[in-house]
Design a protein around this motif. Structure first.
Motif, PDB file in Angstrom:
ATOM      1  N   CYS A 581      13.374  19.240 -12.005  1.00 36.90           N
ATOM      2  CA  CYS A 581      13.908  18.325 -13.316  1.00 36.90           C
ATOM      3  C   CYS A 581      13.904  18.953 -14.446  1.00 36.90           C
ATOM      4  O   CYS A 581      13.921  20.465 -13.993  1.00 36.90           O
ATOM      5  CB  CYS A 581      11.906  18.012 -13.652  1.00 36.90           C
ATOM      6  SG  CYS A 581      11.531  18.438 -15.004  1.00 36.90           S
ATOM      7  N   ILE A 592      14.512  13.974 -12.073  1.00 31.99           N
ATOM      8  CA  ILE A 592      14.173  14.741 -10.919  1.00 31.99           C
ATOM      9  C   ILE A 592      14.982  14.120 -10.046  1.00 31.99           C
ATOM     10  O   ILE A 592      15.464  13.147  -9.408  1.00 31.99           O
ATOM     11  CB  ILE A 592      12.541  13.478 -11.261  1.00 31.99           C
ATOM     12  CG1 ILE A 592      11.723  14.143 -12.923  1.00 31.99           C
ATOM     13  CG2 ILE A 592      11.704  15.085  -9.974  1.00 31.99           C
ATOM     14  CD1 ILE A 592      10.407  13.948 -13.266  1.00 31.99           C
ATOM     15  N   LYS A 628       5.691  17.370  -5.521  1.00 38.81           N
ATOM     16  CA  LYS A 628       5.791  15.404  -6.319  1.00 38.81           C
ATOM     17  C   LYS A 628       5.006  15.354  -6.970  1.00 38.81           C
ATOM     18  O   LYS A 628       4.739  14.160  -7.934  1.00 38.81           O
ATOM     19  CB  LYS A 628       5.985  15.740  -4.780  1.00 38.81           C
ATOM     20  CG  LYS A 628       7.447  15.485  -4.374  1.00 38.81           C
ATOM     21  CD  LYS A 628       7.038  15.018  -2.738  1.00 38.81           C
ATOM     22  CE  LYS A 628       8.481  15.231  -2.170  1.00 38.81           C
ATOM     23  NZ  LYS A 628       9.044  14.874  -0.906  1.00 38.81           N
ATOM     24  N   ILE A 631       4.552  14.396 -10.846  1.00 43.29           N
ATOM     25  CA  ILE A 631       5.313  13.281 -11.292  1.00 43.29           C
ATOM     26  C   ILE A 631       4.866  12.706 -12.113  1.00 43.29           C
ATOM     27  O   ILE A 631       4.460  12.463 -13.063  1.00 43.29           O
ATOM     28  CB  ILE A 631       6.130  12.780 -10.273  1.00 43.29           C
ATOM     29  CG1 ILE A 631       6.812  14.394 -10.016  1.00 43.29           C
ATOM     30  CG2 ILE A 631       6.826  11.879 -11.276  1.00 43.29           C
ATOM     31  CD1 ILE A 631       8.339  13.299  -8.879  1.00 43.29           C
ATOM     32  N   PHE A 636       2.258  15.930 -17.240  1.00 47.11           N
ATOM     33  CA  PHE A 636       3.248  16.588 -17.441  1.00 47.11           C
ATOM     34  C   PHE A 636       4.524  16.684 -18.431  1.00 47.11           C
ATOM     35  O   PHE A 636       4.357  14.982 -19.111  1.00 47.11           O
ATOM     36  CB  PHE A 636       3.656  14.865 -16.011  1.00 47.11           C
ATOM     37  CG  PHE A 636       6.227  15.283 -15.896  1.00 47.11           C
ATOM     38  CD1 PHE A 636       5.451  15.940 -14.322  1.00 47.11           C
ATOM     39  CD2 PHE A 636       6.757  14.900 -16.410  1.00 47.11           C
ATOM     40  CE1 PHE A 636       7.422  16.447 -13.906  1.00 47.11           C
ATOM     41  CE2 PHE A 636       7.963  14.788 -16.150  1.00 47.11           C
ATOM     42  CZ  PHE A 636       8.250  15.396 -14.959  1.00 47.11           C
ATOM     43  N   ILE A 643       5.286  11.816 -19.403  1.00 48.04           N
ATOM     44  CA  ILE A 643       6.123  10.809 -18.661  1.00 48.04           C
ATOM     45  C   ILE A 643       7.577  10.395 -18.828  1.00 48.04           C
ATOM     46  O   ILE A 643       8.199  10.017 -18.193  1.00 48.04           O
ATOM     47  CB  ILE A 643       5.375  10.437 -16.835  1.00 48.04           C
ATOM     48  CG1 ILE A 643       5.001   9.439 -17.615  1.00 48.04           C
ATOM     49  CG2 ILE A 643       4.952  11.397 -16.215  1.00 48.04           C
ATOM     50  CD1 ILE A 643       3.619   8.653 -17.011  1.00 48.04           C
ATOM     51  N   ILE A 646      11.234  10.720 -18.012  1.00 49.96           N
ATOM     52  CA  ILE A 646      11.422  10.235 -17.332  1.00 49.96           C
ATOM     53  C   ILE A 646      12.311   9.210 -16.619  1.00 49.96           C
ATOM     54  O   ILE A 646      11.834   7.814 -17.045  1.00 49.96           O
ATOM     55  CB  ILE A 646      10.264  10.094 -15.744  1.00 49.96           C
ATOM     56  CG1 ILE A 646       9.503  11.475 -15.886  1.00 49.96           C
ATOM     57  CG2 ILE A 646      11.323  10.208 -13.949  1.00 49.96           C
ATOM     58  CD1 ILE A 646       8.388  11.799 -14.351  1.00 49.96           C
TER      59      ILE A 646
END
Ligand code: SF4
Ligand code: NI
Ligand code: NI
Length: 708
Positions: A581, A592, A628, A631, A636, A643, A646
């Motif tokens: 990321c 990401i 993975k 995420i 995170f 998150i 993101i």
């Protein structure tokens, strides 16, 4: 001719060809024409690694050739031979890159030519774990096609990655030998210059994993010599060009084994072995490669090289499919009195009793007992089944738990492969790999449909559910220790992963439970306990204990590492991250990309290019490699808001993480269907369109503070 004369003559010949080819290309396309290899962030990787200069046009290529010329000194010292070898290799790279002008596709199946950065990253993990114990470069034409096939097979059955250059490629085709990256036999090309594509892999490995600075030729060669276990097998007759290429290989630390008799020998580096059936042993000895021997009593081969083998419907004898019928795979901890070691039972029909091409049920229960066995290790062992069963030649396995799918090929069946042999493989591998916790092991394989239904619904599913509950209660706060993992130091000498329940290793393969099991299986091994008694800042996830551990384990290269920040002392990356990321300044968010995604991201970079920003065990604020599953973790980028930062992911990745990510977003911020707010390549690959989309969706990142 002496070795000096051969190398110099070969070097001069290749240099002449290169000069001619470049001049011709300039005449045809003009000096400003762009030149590059596809799918790499490293321009002409070999030239870039050796000199630190990126070549982008034919004019620059011509300048580069003048630099190469300075390496071609003609004193009669060893160094002149080595440097002329390197110069020959660089010329080969120039000749090869010219083939790719204008997006041409110069290689066709079975040949690969240039290998993408993604391939190198994929090779990282197995090279580190010793799953790929070496890299063979086989060049020329074997005395017979059968000898070619036998040699390749000998390496393949040891898990060694094989690259092929020259006539041997046709010889293998002639005897119908299966090649391809998935079975670790990679035909590069038929011209000798194609050999540069494997050198390019070795040198990019040094840049990606070893953090070697481009242009630092001495460190580069030291890295390839110590950490890339490659060697060359060259069939007679050798001409000067091949000898000059060989000198380049030796300069990188790769010994050359040949059956040419009159070649000058260099101890441990240029070895004559007339008997080709001995090349395997000679090569492994010269490169000091040790092979773990697994002798399993089955009628087909068992090696990691077969892991990627695919069995098509038309080649399949029978299949088992958990998505259609009841299947299960399970490790079950029992009392020692309940387990009879090495007992393998098949309950139900054998393969012979099944119809050709039929879909069947299968459930295997591996009963284990041991003083140090803990139910926590069950999923760790179980997850290895995929790898074990896949390593059987002619058997294919995907999925896990009660959703596995297995195919047995007609060839394997014809060789006498039976269901009971799956039991044999599971038994041997579990005992081999988990001997510290498993004292006794018994395997029961059910193929009787009613029994499979019973095992699946009454035994396996309840156990899986109990495990999931346990996993869900595991948080960073609820455990007393974290674990380090330094498996990747074989390739990235200063890299350390800190593995916590909510942050798995960046390769995606090492969860906190895996690290715990690894530590108990091998207390002096790659995973060590890290206490968490002296927190500095809970929000950043910084601890004095963690700092001390990473400092020690990185031999002083790292001072501070936080667990939850991408900006302040982020965790390092080795090179084998599943995802990367990077911050996207226009939306205050992060983008990401996963390794499988080959397209463009709104950062104006592909995965490869983003990945080249980090790696090699160095800290690069703003970019971070991760697994993975991280995420959807509440940890995170927690320090930067979590998150909700993101803003973009490739569609496929988004779908993969959707269920878990949406759940986390709901719990943390009360957002429903968070993934609907996240962009992907079908929505935007540039920042403007992306910000437009995010604004329309009311994405929370837009309202957050900028990260920089
Ligand atoms: Fe490498 Fe980290 Fe994975 Fe360990 S957890 S294998 S160090 S990437
Ligand atoms: Ni059912
Ligand atoms: Ni790694």
């Amino acid at each position: 001719m002496t070795l000096f004369e051969s190398v110099f003559a070969g070097n001069d010949a290749v240099y002449g060809l290169t000069e001619g080819a470049i001049n011709q290309a300039i005449e045809k396309y003009g000096a400003d024409k762009a030149v590059s290899f596809p799918d790499t962030a490293y321009s002409l990787p070999c030239y870039y690694a050796v000199t630190g200069t990126k070549v982008g046009t034919l004019a620059e290529l011509k300048d580069a050739l003048a630099v190469v010329k300075t390496l071609m000194t003609r004193e009669k010292r060893t160094n002149d031979v080595f440097m002329s070898g390197v110069a020959t290799a660089l010329c080969a790279e120039f000749i090869e890159v010219l083939k790719y002008i204008d997006g041409a596709v110069p290689y066709e199946a079975p040949c690969y030519g240039h290998l993408a950065d993604a391939v190198i990253r994929e090779l990282g993990v197995p090279l580190v774990t010793g799953d790929i114990p070496g890299v063979a470069v086989i060049l020329g034409k074997a005395p017979s096609a059968q000898e070619a096939a036998d040699l390749v097979k000998s390496y393949q059955s040891q898990g060694i990655l094989i690259t092929l250059v020259g006539d041997i490629i046709d010889q293998l085709e002639e005897v119908g030998y299966k090649t391809g990256a998935n079975v670790r036999v990679i035909p590069l090309g038929k011209d000798v210059t194609a050999v540069i594509h494997v050198v390019s892999v070795a040198l990019r490995a040094a840049l990606i994993f070893g953090n070697v600075k481009p242009g630092d030729a001495a460190t580069l060669m030291d890295y390839t010599m110590k950490r890339v276990p490659a060697f060359v097998n060259a069939f007679a007759p050798l001409n000067d060009v091949i000898v000059a290429c060989g000198a380049g290989a030796i300069a990188l630390g790769f010994p050359v084994i040949t059956n040419q008799e009159d070649v000058a020998r260099v101890p441990k580096s240029l070895i004559c072995q007339k008997d080709i059936s001995k090349w395997n042993a000679t090569s492994l000895e010269a490169r000091d490669i040790k092979i773990k021997i697994t002798n399993i009593d089955i009628p087909v081969a068992f090696a990691s090289a077969f892991e990627g083998e695919i069995i098509r419907r038309k080649d399949m004898q029978v299949e088992f499919d958990g998505s259609r019928v009841d299947c299960a795979e399970l490790v079950h901890t029992c009392d020692a009195s309940e387990v009879e070691d090495h007992k393998i039972t098949v309950v139900g029909p054998e393969v012979d009793d099944m119809e050709l091409g039929s879909k069947n049920s299968i459930a295997y229960v591996v009963k284990v007992a041991g003083k140090n066995m803990q139910p926590d290790f069950e999923p760790v062992i179980e997850r290895k089944f995929h790898n074990y069963i896949n390593c059987i030649e002619g058997v294919y396995h995907t999925g896990q738990r009660d959703m596995q799918r297995i195919r047995i090929s007609k060839d394997a069946f014809a060789a006498g492969f039976k269901i009971k042999h799956i039991g044999e493989v599971l038994y041997t591998q579990v005992k081999n790999e988990f001997d510290a916790v498993v004292d006794k092991c018994e395997v029961i394989i059910y193929t009787d449909p009613a029994e499979c239904t019973r095992i699946r619904h009454e035994v396996a599913i309840p156990i899986f559910e109990k495990r999931d509950d346990r996993l869900n209660t595991l948080t960073d706060e609820s455990v007393d220790v974290y674990y380090s993992c330094i498996l990747c130091q074989a390739f990235s000498p200063s890299h350390v992963c800190v593995v916590t329940p909510e942050r798995l290793g960046l390769c995606g393969a090492v969860s906190w439970l895996d690290a715990k099991a690894t530590n108990e299986l091998d207390p002096n091994g790659p995973c060590q306990v890290i206490t968490k008694e002296r927190p500095i800042d809970e929000n950043l996830g910084s601890y004095e204990d963690v700092d001390e551990a990473v400092k020690k384990l990185s031999q002083g290269a790292l001072e501070h590492v936080t667990l939850y920040s991408i900006m302040q002392d982020p965790m390092t990356s080795c090179g084998c991250f599943e995802c990367i990321c990077g911050i996207e300044p226009f939306s205050n968010g992060v983008v990401i990309a996963n390794r499988e995604y080959a397209g463009m991201t709104p950062l104006g970079m592909t995965f490869s290019e983003m990945a080249s920003m980090t790696g090699g065990g160095v800290q690069t604020p703003g970019f971070m490699g991760h697994g993975k599953h991280f995420i959807s973790s509440k940890k995170f980028m927690k320090a930067e808001g979590g998150i909700e930062r993101i803003v973009w992911m490739p569609k496929e990745l988004k779908e993969f993480v959707a269920e878990r990510l949406n759940k986390t977003a709901n719990e943390l911020y009360g957002i429903e269907n968070f993934t609907d707010m996240i962009g992907d390549e079908t929505i935007a690959t540039d920042p403007e369109t992306l910000v437009g989309f995010l604004t329309e969706k009311g994405h929370p990142a837009l309202a957050l503070d900028p990260m920089m």
